[in-house]
Design an enzyme around this catalytic site. Structure first.
Site, PDB file in Angstrom:
ATOM      1  CG  ASP A  51      -2.024  -0.844   1.352  1.00 54.27           C
ATOM      2  OD1 ASP A  51      -2.277  -1.663   0.241  1.00 54.27           O
ATOM      3  OD2 ASP A  51      -2.983  -0.739   1.988  1.00 54.27           O
ATOM      4  CG  HIS A 196       2.254   0.034   4.338  1.00 51.12           C
ATOM      5  ND1 HIS A 196       1.946  -1.071   5.221  1.00 51.12           N
ATOM      6  CD2 HIS A 196       1.216   0.859   4.178  1.00 51.12           C
ATOM      7  CE1 HIS A 196       0.763  -0.372   5.707  1.00 51.12           C
ATOM      8  NE2 HIS A 196       0.189   0.450   4.990  1.00 51.12           N
TER       9      HIS A 196
END
Length: 231
Positions: A51, A196
């Site tokens: 992400d 991430h």
């Protein structure tokens, strides 16, 4: 007539088959086992997702590691980052990974009006589509913020919401060893792992990734891209 009956009885005793019907497989005992073995290959799988990218520093490092291990991942990208670093998004796509929608500027979609919701999703779509020539079908709401309204609005825009099942909280930077340990302790068949590649210093995520991939492969897992028509 007596000879015919004796012949039939002898055939039955010897177990001779004509090759027709289900008995034909009995002559090749290995076939069923081989087929079952082929069917079992790849049945253990996980989804690796990233992400908050793309970014010029950590996304390329993550791509290099994924390539080294032969793993494909799904990147939920923020539209404004795609706008800043279009070449990175192109590279993600060109290397066979999936690029999906994580809104334009990362708001909590539960707290925005309908017009803002639509703009956030459609703007991210536009920048992603410009680099991948593909329309994102998945939407990952920031913070995992989902309610009935978010689901309804997403569906109206043709989006399937995709969250995660394993969250090592790598964004909090607990250390590479902690990140890998949390993932490996929680992963199950079909798990979706949240990591991430943007939104801050992701050096610990980069450092943890080889251990995660290497260990999961050793455990017999394969890696799939997130599907927006259902897993």
């Amino acid at each position: 007539m007596t000879r015919l009956l004796l012949a039939v009885g002898l055939i039955a005793m010897l177990g001779i088959t004509t090759g027709c019907g289900p008995q034909s497989e009995a002559r090749q005992p290995g076939v069923g086992a081989q087929a079952a073995s082929r069917g079992a290959v790849g049945t253990k799988y996980v989804y690796i997702t990233f992400d908050d990218g793309p970014g010029p520093t950590y996304t390329p490092q993550i791509l290099a590691i994924l390539r080294r291990y032969g793993v494909k991942a799904t990147f939920f990208e923020i539209g404004q980052n795609v706008r800043k670093y279009p070449a990175v998004t192109r590279k993600v796509h060109q290397q066979g990974h999936s690029v999906q929608n994580h809104t334009y500027s990362h708001p909590d979609l539960r707290k925005v009006p309908a017009a803002t919701f639509r703009s956030q999703v459609q703007s991210a779509d536009r920048y992603i589509r410009a680099q991948t020539k593909s329309q994102p079908r998945c939407l990952r709401p920031p913070y995992g913020g989902v309610n009935t309204t978010v689901r309804r609005r997403a569906a109206a825009l043709g989006k399937t919401i995709k969250l995660w099942t394993v969250d090592p909280r790598d964004w909090s930077r607990p250390g590479a060893k902690v990140i890998s340990r949390r993932v490996l302790a929680s992963v199950r068949n079909g798990s979706t792992i949240l990591l991430h590649d943007g939104g801050g210093n992701r050096s610990q995520t980069v450092a943890a990734l080889p251990t995660i991939l290497r260990t999961l492969k050793a455990r017999g897992y394969t890696f799939r891209l997130v599907s927006c028509s259902g897993h």
